[in-house]
Design a protein around this motif. Structure first.
Motif, PDB file in Angstrom:
ATOM      1  N   TYR A  80     -23.657 -23.713  10.320  1.00 41.37           N
ATOM      2  CA  TYR A  80     -24.770 -24.568  10.725  1.00 41.37           C
ATOM      3  C   TYR A  80     -24.829 -24.693  12.248  1.00 41.37           C
ATOM      4  O   TYR A  80     -25.261 -25.707  12.774  1.00 41.37           O
ATOM      5  N   THR A  86     -29.235 -22.075  12.534  1.00 42.69           N
ATOM      6  CA  THR A  86     -30.297 -22.960  12.031  1.00 42.69           C
ATOM      7  C   THR A  86     -31.630 -22.693  12.719  1.00 42.69           C
ATOM      8  O   THR A  86     -32.686 -22.761  12.081  1.00 42.69           O
ATOM      9  N   PHE A 117     -33.061 -19.399  11.259  1.00 41.49           N
ATOM     10  CA  PHE A 117     -33.561 -19.647   9.909  1.00 41.49           C
ATOM     11  C   PHE A 117     -34.867 -20.445   9.949  1.00 41.49           C
ATOM     12  O   PHE A 117     -35.816 -20.126   9.223  1.00 41.49           O
ATOM     13  N   GLU A 118     -34.921 -21.456  10.772  1.00 44.24           N
ATOM     14  CA  GLU A 118     -36.131 -22.278  10.850  1.00 44.24           C
ATOM     15  C   GLU A 118     -37.321 -21.468  11.346  1.00 44.24           C
ATOM     16  O   GLU A 118     -38.451 -21.642  10.857  1.00 44.24           O
ATOM     17  N   HIS A 169     -38.338 -19.370   8.209  1.00 41.48           N
ATOM     18  CA  HIS A 169     -38.685 -20.054   6.954  1.00 41.48           C
ATOM     19  C   HIS A 169     -39.323 -21.428   7.147  1.00 41.48           C
ATOM     20  O   HIS A 169     -39.645 -22.094   6.154  1.00 41.48           O
ATOM     21  N   ASN A 185     -35.441 -26.546   8.331  1.00 43.19           N
ATOM     22  CA  ASN A 185     -34.135 -26.586   8.986  1.00 43.19           C
ATOM     23  C   ASN A 185     -33.067 -26.986   7.978  1.00 43.19           C
ATOM     24  O   ASN A 185     -33.153 -28.050   7.355  1.00 43.19           O
ATOM     25  N   PRO A 186     -32.018 -26.153   7.813  1.00 43.31           N
ATOM     26  CA  PRO A 186     -30.967 -26.467   6.830  1.00 43.31           C
ATOM     27  C   PRO A 186     -30.283 -27.809   7.077  1.00 43.31           C
ATOM     28  O   PRO A 186     -29.762 -28.417   6.130  1.00 43.31           O
ATOM     29  N   PRO A 245     -28.329 -28.397   0.293  1.00 37.71           N
ATOM     30  CA  PRO A 245     -28.484 -27.013   0.746  1.00 37.71           C
ATOM     31  C   PRO A 245     -28.112 -25.980  -0.309  1.00 37.71           C
ATOM     32  O   PRO A 245     -28.620 -24.851  -0.280  1.00 37.71           O
ATOM     33  N   ASP A 289     -31.037 -24.201  -2.088  1.00 35.08           N
ATOM     34  CA  ASP A 289     -32.075 -23.497  -1.338  1.00 35.08           C
ATOM     35  C   ASP A 289     -31.712 -22.014  -1.255  1.00 35.08           C
ATOM     36  O   ASP A 289     -30.793 -21.610  -0.547  1.00 35.08           O
ATOM     37  N   TRP A 333     -31.888 -20.112   2.221  1.00 36.51           N
ATOM     38  CA  TRP A 333     -30.762 -20.395   3.100  1.00 36.51           C
ATOM     39  C   TRP A 333     -29.514 -19.640   2.643  1.00 36.51           C
ATOM     40  O   TRP A 333     -28.764 -19.078   3.447  1.00 36.51           O
ATOM     41  N   ARG A 384     -27.652 -16.224   4.753  1.00 38.67           N
ATOM     42  CA  ARG A 384     -26.246 -16.035   5.100  1.00 38.67           C
ATOM     43  C   ARG A 384     -25.644 -14.797   4.440  1.00 38.67           C
ATOM     44  O   ARG A 384     -24.871 -14.057   5.072  1.00 38.67           O
TER      45      ARG A 384
END
Length: 374
Positions: free
Chosen positions: A208, A213, A216-217, A220, A223-224, A230, A233, A236, A240
């Motif tokens: 994280y 993050t 990823f944000e 997608h 935000n994780p 989590p 999802d 997410w 990874r």
């Protein structure tokens, strides 16, 4: 008692390096060339062992050890030199003297003692509760996991692989700890840490960091760090899984560009690896996997070795990847070892690897020799 190196492997269960420098690039060696040298391989069943090499040891001591392996039918040795290509170069001719393949074994994303990485605290993976592996590693002090997303940490790992890939005479680079830290420990280890892991706990959920993050944000639009759960999802999770796969795929290109193969120590079968350490190895570009089917860590009986082997073989159907079953020999009787080898053979493994070479007893060596006539 276990050595420190055995304990490293014990905890991760889980389980490095390689090859050749020349001006002209060689064509990648086909995976079936893993089965070369020695009488056992004529039956198309290969015997490996993992070892850790200390540079302070004499050549004579390595010569004695390698001769013992060869005399007992071992075809290939996976050597951990702590990422040192000079030591690896020194050991290759000794192994070749006894007709042993050399596979360079390296801790990949877990980098304890990495002096370069230690100069960059920002390279280390961060848990969901904000703890960095740099100063607050999970479980044990040597769990020094690097972030697989961050450009600098990725490039550092790949540079180590490339350096080892230029060592002449090595058959493959062997990835170990090619994953995230354990989100779930094997059930047999939980009492050791007085833990219950029935859900994904924040302390053991990685990575994280701001780079992970933010990337990823961007992809997608969420935000994780904001997720209430989590674990459910899928984007997410796949993010990874794919970060690990990307490093493997890069390593595959590097090793093949140097005329070497890529092998990896992995968790027992893909679905289990996915669940426990975010490692989906049936989707990788890799020439061979050595799943660490260490039944004692999972409170399983010997026939579980056959089950996990078969599951991995089935998951690899249609891929050009061999499976060689990893067996943990401590705490195993000679009779149990015989059954373990049989379980691997009859369920589709191309060979077996024993962890680790120095731990094999006289009685177990007899079983290994006898297995070559089965």
């Amino acid at each position: 008692m276990m050595t420190n190196n055995s304990l490293l492997k014990f905890l991760a269960i889980s389980t490095i390096l390689l090859a050749t420098s020349c001006e002209l690039k060689k064509e990648p060696t086909p995976p079936n060339s893993l089965a070369i040298n020695t009488k056992t391989v004529e039956k198309n069943f290969k015997l490996w062992t993992w070892i850790t090499a200390e540079k302070e040891r004499t050549n004579e001591s390595f010569d004695e050890e390698f001769k013992k392996y060869s005399d007992n039918g071992i075809n290939a040795i996976l050597i951990n030199t702590y990422g040192d290509p000079t030591l690896l170069t020194r050991l290759v001719p000794i192994a070749k003297k006894y007709n042993l393949e050399v596979h360079a074994w390296m801790f990949t994303m877990n980098r304890p003692g990495d002096k370069i990485a230690e100069q960059h605290p920002e390279w280390y993976a961060v848990s969901r509760d904000g703890k960095s592996c740099f100063d607050e590693p999970p479980y044990v002090g040597y769990y020094k996991w690097l972030c697989p997303t961050r450009k600098e940490s990725r490039e550092h790992v790949l540079s180590l692989i490339e350096g080892l890939a230029k060592v002449e005479g090595v058959t493959s680079f062997h990835l170990d700890y090619i994953r995230y830290s354990d989100i779930f420990l094997p059930i047999g280890l939980l009492p050791k840490y007085d833990l219950k892991q029935e859900v994904e706990l924040p302390r053991y959920d990685f990575c994280y960091c701001d780079v992970c993050t933010a990337e990823f944000e961007k992809e997608h639009h969420k935000n994780p760090k904001d997720f209430s759960n989590p674990a459910i999802d899928m984007e997410w999770k796949n993010f990874r899984l794919n970060k690990v796969k990307a490093i493997v795929d890069e390593a595959y290109k590097i090793t093949h560009d140097n005329g070497k193969l890529l092998t990896a120590a992995v968790f027992p079968y893909p679905e289990m690896a996915d669940h426990m350490v975010r490692q989906r190895w049936d989707k990788w570009n890799v020439d061979a996997v050595l799943p660490m089917i260490y039944n004692v860590f999972y409170n399983e009986e010997i026939d579980w070795i056959g089950y996990a082997t078969k599951q991995g073989v089935e998951d690899l159907k249609g891929k050009n990847t061999e499976l060689h079953t990893g067996i943990y020999v401590p705490e195993m009787t000679a009779i149990e070892l015989k059954e373990a080898i049989k379980q691997a053979k009859t369920n589709g493994a191309k060979g077996v690897s024993f962890f680790d070479g120095p731990a094999i007893t006289t009685e177990q060596w007899q079983t290994i020799r006898d297995s070559q006539n089965d």
